[in-house]
Scaffold this motif. Structure first.
Motif, PDB file in Angstrom:
ATOM      1  N   ASN A 109       0.808  -1.320  -0.095  1.00 36.37           N
ATOM      2  CA  ASN A 109       0.058   0.030   0.043  1.00 36.37           C
ATOM      3  C   ASN A 109       0.725   1.483  -0.196  1.00 36.37           C
ATOM      4  OD1 ASN A 109      -2.793  -1.341   0.643  1.00 36.37           O
ATOM      5  ND2 ASN A 109      -1.679  -1.976   2.293  1.00 36.37           N
ATOM      6  N   VAL A 110       0.461   2.178  -0.560  1.00 31.58           N
ATOM      7  CA  VAL A 110       0.980   3.464  -0.438  1.00 31.58           C
ATOM      8  C   VAL A 110       1.446   3.811   0.839  1.00 31.58           C
ATOM      9  CG1 VAL A 110       0.769   6.018  -0.796  1.00 31.58           C
ATOM     10  CG2 VAL A 110      -0.183   4.150  -2.527  1.00 31.58           C
ATOM     11  N   GLY A 111       2.834   4.201   0.804  1.00 32.98           N
ATOM     12  CA  GLY A 111       3.534   4.460   1.979  1.00 32.98           C
ATOM     13  C   GLY A 111       4.181   3.567   2.777  1.00 32.98           C
ATOM     14  N   ASP A 112       4.099   2.218   2.388  1.00 40.44           N
ATOM     15  CA  ASP A 112       4.656   0.830   2.836  1.00 40.44           C
ATOM     16  C   ASP A 112       6.246   1.162   2.766  1.00 40.44           C
ATOM     17  OD1 ASP A 112       2.484  -0.185   3.785  1.00 40.44           O
ATOM     18  OD2 ASP A 112       2.267  -1.560   2.177  1.00 40.44           O
ATOM     19  N   HIS A 113       6.924   0.758   3.686  1.00 34.34           N
ATOM     20  CA  HIS A 113       8.389   0.529   3.409  1.00 34.34           C
ATOM     21  C   HIS A 113       8.868  -0.639   3.078  1.00 34.34           C
ATOM     22  CE1 HIS A 113       9.455   4.684   4.432  1.00 34.34           C
ATOM     23  NE2 HIS A 113       8.230   4.560   5.247  1.00 34.34           N
ATOM     24  N   ILE A 114       9.577  -0.907   1.978  1.00 36.62           N
ATOM     25  CA  ILE A 114      10.057  -2.451   1.558  1.00 36.62           C
ATOM     26  C   ILE A 114      11.554  -2.368   1.363  1.00 36.62           C
ATOM     27  CG2 ILE A 114       7.666  -2.668   0.537  1.00 36.62           C
ATOM     28  CD1 ILE A 114       8.947  -2.112  -2.247  1.00 36.62           C
ATOM     29  N   LYS A 115      11.937  -3.479   1.156  1.00 40.80           N
ATOM     30  CA  LYS A 115      13.318  -3.813   0.824  1.00 40.80           C
ATOM     31  C   LYS A 115      13.274  -4.543  -0.698  1.00 40.80           C
ATOM     32  CE  LYS A 115      15.745  -2.901   4.872  1.00 40.80           C
ATOM     33  NZ  LYS A 115      16.776  -2.024   4.807  1.00 40.80           N
ATOM     34  N   ILE A 116      14.158  -3.962  -1.350  1.00 44.68           N
ATOM     35  CA  ILE A 116      14.404  -4.154  -2.619  1.00 44.68           C
ATOM     36  C   ILE A 116      16.109  -4.536  -2.799  1.00 44.68           C
ATOM     37  CG2 ILE A 116      13.990  -4.233  -5.134  1.00 44.68           C
ATOM     38  CD1 ILE A 116      11.863  -2.200  -4.593  1.00 44.68           C
ATOM     39  N   HIS A 117      16.480  -5.783  -3.037  1.00 44.06           N
ATOM     40  CA  HIS A 117      17.723  -6.066  -2.931  1.00 44.06           C
ATOM     41  C   HIS A 117      18.479  -5.414  -1.869  1.00 44.06           C
ATOM     42  CE1 HIS A 117      20.886  -8.367  -4.954  1.00 44.06           C
ATOM     43  NE2 HIS A 117      21.659  -7.321  -5.077  1.00 44.06           N
ATOM     44  N   GLY A 118      17.795  -5.088  -0.900  1.00 45.33           N
ATOM     45  CA  GLY A 118      18.839  -4.650   0.393  1.00 45.33           C
ATOM     46  C   GLY A 118      18.396  -3.097   0.488  1.00 45.33           C
ATOM     47  N   TYR A 119      17.810  -2.356  -0.681  1.00 45.99           N
ATOM     48  CA  TYR A 119      17.713  -1.005  -0.518  1.00 45.99           C
ATOM     49  C   TYR A 119      16.349  -0.679   0.004  1.00 45.99           C
ATOM     50  CZ  TYR A 119      21.811  -1.255  -3.820  1.00 45.99           C
ATOM     51  OH  TYR A 119      22.886  -1.520  -4.122  1.00 45.99           O
ATOM     52  N   ASP A 120      16.190   0.350   0.846  1.00 42.67           N
ATOM     53  CA  ASP A 120      14.947   1.068   1.232  1.00 42.67           C
ATOM     54  C   ASP A 120      14.339   1.434   0.219  1.00 42.67           C
ATOM     55  OD1 ASP A 120      15.328   0.206   3.886  1.00 42.67           O
ATOM     56  OD2 ASP A 120      16.716   2.072   4.189  1.00 42.67           O
ATOM     57  N   ALA A 121      12.809   1.253   0.174  1.00 45.80           N
ATOM     58  CA  ALA A 121      11.920   1.666  -0.781  1.00 45.80           C
ATOM     59  C   ALA A 121      10.696   2.010  -0.405  1.00 45.80           C
ATOM     60  CB  ALA A 121      12.051   0.862  -2.185  1.00 45.80           C
ATOM     61  N   VAL A 122       9.980   2.759  -0.898  1.00 49.19           N
ATOM     62  CA  VAL A 122       8.838   3.184  -0.550  1.00 49.19           C
ATOM     63  C   VAL A 122       7.757   3.107  -1.528  1.00 49.19           C
ATOM     64  CG1 VAL A 122       9.012   5.695  -0.591  1.00 49.19           C
ATOM     65  CG2 VAL A 122       7.258   4.963   0.900  1.00 49.19           C
ATOM     66  N   ILE A 123       6.663   2.572  -1.119  1.00 48.90           N
ATOM     67  CA  ILE A 123       5.648   2.366  -2.164  1.00 48.90           C
ATOM     68  C   ILE A 123       4.697   3.768  -2.265  1.00 48.90           C
ATOM     69  CG2 ILE A 123       3.285   1.134  -2.795  1.00 48.90           C
ATOM     70  CD1 ILE A 123       5.842  -0.437  -2.727  1.00 48.90           C
ATOM     71  N   THR A 124       4.542   4.033  -3.877  1.00 44.79           N
ATOM     72  CA  THR A 124       4.015   5.328  -4.022  1.00 44.79           C
ATOM     73  C   THR A 124       2.845   5.042  -5.133  1.00 44.79           C
ATOM     74  OG1 THR A 124       5.464   5.830  -6.009  1.00 44.79           O
ATOM     75  CG2 THR A 124       6.114   6.537  -3.819  1.00 44.79           C
ATOM     76  N   GLU A 125       2.018   6.022  -5.313  1.00 45.70           N
ATOM     77  CA  GLU A 125       1.204   6.056  -6.522  1.00 45.70           C
ATOM     78  C   GLU A 125       1.889   5.832  -7.837  1.00 45.70           C
ATOM     79  OE1 GLU A 125      -2.089   6.179  -6.223  1.00 45.70           O
ATOM     80  OE2 GLU A 125      -2.273   7.043  -4.214  1.00 45.70           O
ATOM     81  N   LYS A 126       1.331   5.425  -8.772  1.00 45.64           N
ATOM     82  CA  LYS A 126       1.916   5.181 -10.022  1.00 45.64           C
ATOM     83  C   LYS A 126       2.078   6.311 -10.982  1.00 45.64           C
ATOM     84  CE  LYS A 126       0.061   2.013 -12.489  1.00 45.64           C
ATOM     85  NZ  LYS A 126      -0.351   2.796 -13.351  1.00 45.64           N
TER      86      LYS A 126
END
Lengths: 412, 340
Positions: B320-337
């Motif tokens: 969901n928008v605002g979720d913090h995730i890891k992609i290959h160890g990097y911090d990322a955040v879910i946004t609108e597209k």
């Protein structure tokens, strides 16, 4: 001698799987290997022959620069010509869009070809002025660094050929900045446009770089490397996909039956050396014969290698040191490269095979069947024993008829 | 140390920002199929899920093309040239041409590949209308979005289509005959500086950075998805029969299994494998969890927002928008597209 064929799988062994594209291979003793294993086997084995041919080429032209330059010139010229003649289908297959102008589209050809040759890795950049491809596996990495340089020129050739069918756009210089054949962890091609990324001019053979955009290189660490092409990986749904949405299944992997280091690069370079008068045809053939025979002997110089080969073929213990073991190995190789053959004799005294010569030429390399015969001759001496020999005899038109039997030769 | 291939590239940046701030023009020829005949509307209605029959002459429509499983196999712009004649603009001609062939039996239609007859230049950005008006015989002021009309540039017959792949309010596509391409290119090259414009030459800007900022898809993004998973179901005409309808109705009933979401990675000099280069894309995990929830479809760079941006094809309702995730160890955040 008898033309008896001992009880064994039928002559069309390997076709019995009923799968036309994903065929398995079968030894005369019912040892069966899947399509993937067959592709891996032939891909590596053919490069061993390529490595032997490279050593022959090194004897013919001792100077590294001269040798590599000739090989690069030959590869570039042939790939430009090939792409001009046959490349249009590849453009469509790779979904090269009309607005893709210039030589960067050549990267699409290389990317697809790598995966089909089981040289797995990943495209890391694909743009009008820069492209990057990283390989984790290359079964050609034993052939010699001159080959790495020459394969880079084949990419360059494909790029030039493809760009000619498009609206003019930026040119690209393809460089192999890392090469597994030189001991690097990866093979890495970086293509750069020299207007945007200027670098000093260099000769063709100096195709290892350096490049201007070393700080844009994406290096994949060991733990993230892959061992299989996309067509053999579950996470890819066993499908190769590129950025322009080409999708191919594992039938594409039979490109290993159409392209080897010897057929595409080394032997054509030797032919070019003959054409330029650097070496005579007779001397070139003599050197090839000597080196390939010795390389074949080296295959089974260790006893454990013989045991491994017998296990791999499923040779029963009651079959001792006789030519059928060698015959079985030849059959596995022929099946793997989709080369038709007939078994004329297969017994403890002799094996005779009538092989489709064009199948062994692997895309029209006329010298390759003899190279195989030389190599196999060496192999039989250590895989079986020195009483045994392998030679060509009474070949019908378009065929290579080989006999494996005991033979005394005071001039061998 | 690796440096971001977009962020520091002033050439890409200037080409991208020309479209956003003034005007950018570029060679943007797509593959074109012309299809006509008494049954053309009937066939196109069957081939495409969006309504085709109500497209007025001179107007265009974007639509997906589906297979029997409801999966997207192409996305195209259909331009109505006459009551019984259409152009289909695609980048996957070999597939689409075969698809029409296989499904055209019983329909009285003719079609042909006219890609070799026409070239097209895109003129995109806030000053694109001014620039186009400065070279055409008839001003394009009244041209609505996704409309086209014949025009002239000097003595050159052209077709002007208002539309584009940049998300700009004003953007035009100028079609000309192949034998006039060089001439038109020179006119655009000479005219653009007067509007602080610039030629866009980089494929990555045309096909990736500009469209992604606007939430658009490049075909690879849509592979093996259905319209509901990627938000392209809004204009489907459920009243008609079309290829893939049956499968899609089941998706409608059960809900889609996946969804396309946006994401950003704040750290600049990072690289994440994505499907835009081929392959499976990097796996995505929610912070602290082991379940793979998606794969990266695309990661480029928003020059407007100055951040790494892209799409993830994720399991439905996992991100969901605002979720913090890891992609290959990097911090990322879910946004609108969408970033502009």
């Amino acid at each position: 001698m008898s033309k008896k064929i001992d009880e064994r799988l039928p002559q069309n062994s390997g076709k019995g799987s009923g799968l036309k594209e994903y065929y398995a291979i079968k030894s005369p003793w019912e040892k069966m290997y899947c399509y993937r294993d067959a592709m891996h086997y032939s891909n590596r084995f053919e490069q061993v022959i390529g490595a032997a041919c490279m050593q022959a080429y090194r004897i013919m032209i001792p100077d590294y620069r001269e040798r590599a330059q000739l090989m690069c010139e030959d590869a570039l010229a042939r790939l430009v010509a090939t792409n001009r003649m046959y490349g249009e289908n590849g453009d469509d297959m790779n979904n090269m869009h009309p607005f893709m102008c210039g030589q960067f589209v050549g990267a699409l050809i290389g990317d697809q070809g790598d995966d089909a040759l089981l040289m797995c890795g990943r495209c890391q950049d694909f743009g009008t002025y820069r492209a990057e491809k990283e390989l984790d596996v290359c079964d050609w990495d034993i052939v010699g660094s001159e080959l790495c340089r020459a394969t880079t020129m084949s990419l360059q050739g494909s790029a030039i050929g493809s760009a000619e069918r498009r609206r003019p756009g930026p040119s690209m210089e393809y460089c192999m900045v890392e090469a597994k054949g030189c001991g690097d962890r990866h093979c890495r091609i970086v293509a750069e446009n020299r207007d945007k990324y200027p670098m000093p001019e260099h000769e063709l053979w100096e195709s290892f770089g350096p490049v201007a955009t070393a700080d844009q290189i994406k290096y994949t660490e060991e733990e993230d490397c892959v061992k299989e092409s996309m067509v053999f990986r579950e996470e890819c749904n066993y499908t190769f996909t590129n950025g322009t949405h080409l999708e191919q299944d594992s039938s594409s992997a039979n490109m290993v039956t159409l392209s080897t280091s010897a057929s595409l690069y080394v032997l054509p370079a030797i032919n070019e050396a003959v054409r330029r008068g650097i070496v005579t045809r007779e001397m070139a053939d003599h050197i090839l014969h000597c080196v390939c025979e010795a390389a074949g002997k080296a295959m089974f110089g260790e006893r454990y290698a013989i045991k491994a080969a017998r296990d791999w073929l499923g040779v029963p213990p009651e079959i001792g040191e006789d030519g059928r073991v060698m015959g079985g190995l030849v059959e596995m190789q022929l099946q793997s490269i989709l080369c038709n053959y007939e078994v004329e004799a297969f017994n403890e005294k002799e094996c005779i095979y009538v092989i489709d010569r064009s199948g062994l030429e692997i895309t029209g390399c006329k010298e390759l069947p003899q190279v195989h015969v030389d190599f196999w001759y060496g192999m039989v001496k250590t895989l079986v024993n020195a009483q045994w020999s392998l030679w060509e005899e009474d070949s019908p038109a378009g065929k290579l008829r080989i006999r494996i039997a005991k033979k005394i030769d005071k001039f061998c | 140390m690796y440096k971001n291939i977009f962020k520091y590239d002033e050439m890409k940046r200037s080409e991208h920002m020309a479209v956003r701030q003034t005007v950018g023009w570029y060679y943007w020829t797509h593959q074109l199929i012309e299809i006509s005949g008494p049954d053309v509307v009937k066939l196109l209605e069957y081939l495409y899920p969006n309504d085709i029959g109500n497209i007025k002459v001179g107007r265009d429509r974007y639509t997906t093309m589906l297979n029997e499983n409801g999966e997207i196999i192409d996305d195209v712009v259909i331009m109505r040239m006459a009551e019984d004649r259409f152009w289909i603009s695609t980048l996957f001609l070999t597939y689409t041409d075969d698809w029409i062939y296989y499904h055209s039996e019983g329909y009285d239609v003719d079609w042909s590949d006219i890609t070799d007859e026409w070239d097209m230049f895109a003129v995109q950005g806030p000053r694109s209308k001014e620039m186009v008006n400065s070279i055409v015989e008839n001003p394009v002021d009244g041209l609505k979005f996704f409309s086209h009309e014949p025009n002239k540039i000097g003595d050159m017959e052209v077709l002007i289509n208002r539309g584009g792949f940049t998300g700009e309010k004003f953007g035009y596509e100028i079609y000309c005959r192949k034998d006039r391409t060089d001439e038109l290119e020179k006119i655009l090259k000479d005219t653009a500086p007067g509007f602080e414009g610039k030629q866009v030459t980089e494929f990555q800007v045309m096909a990736w950075t500009l469209p992604t900022e606007s939430g658009f898809y490049y075909m690879r993004d849509l592979a093996h998805t259905n319209p509901m998973e990627v938000g392209l179901d809004g204009n489907i005409d459920w009243e008609k029969d079309f290829i893939g309808k049956e499968a899609l109705l089941k998706v409608k009933e059960n809900g889609p299994e996946k969804e396309m979401v946006g994401f950003e990675v704040p750290e600049a000099d990072i690289y994440i494998r994505s499907k835009q280069y081929g392959g499976p894309g990097e796996a995505v995990y929610i912070d602290g969890e082991e379940e793979e929830v998606g794969r990266v479809s695309k990661m480029v760079y928003s020059y407007v927002k100055e951040v790494n941006n892209g799409y993830i094809l994720a399991k439905k309702d996992k991100l969901n928008v605002g979720d913090h995730i890891k992609i290959h160890g990097y911090d990322a955040v879910i946004t609108e597209k969408k970033w502009i």
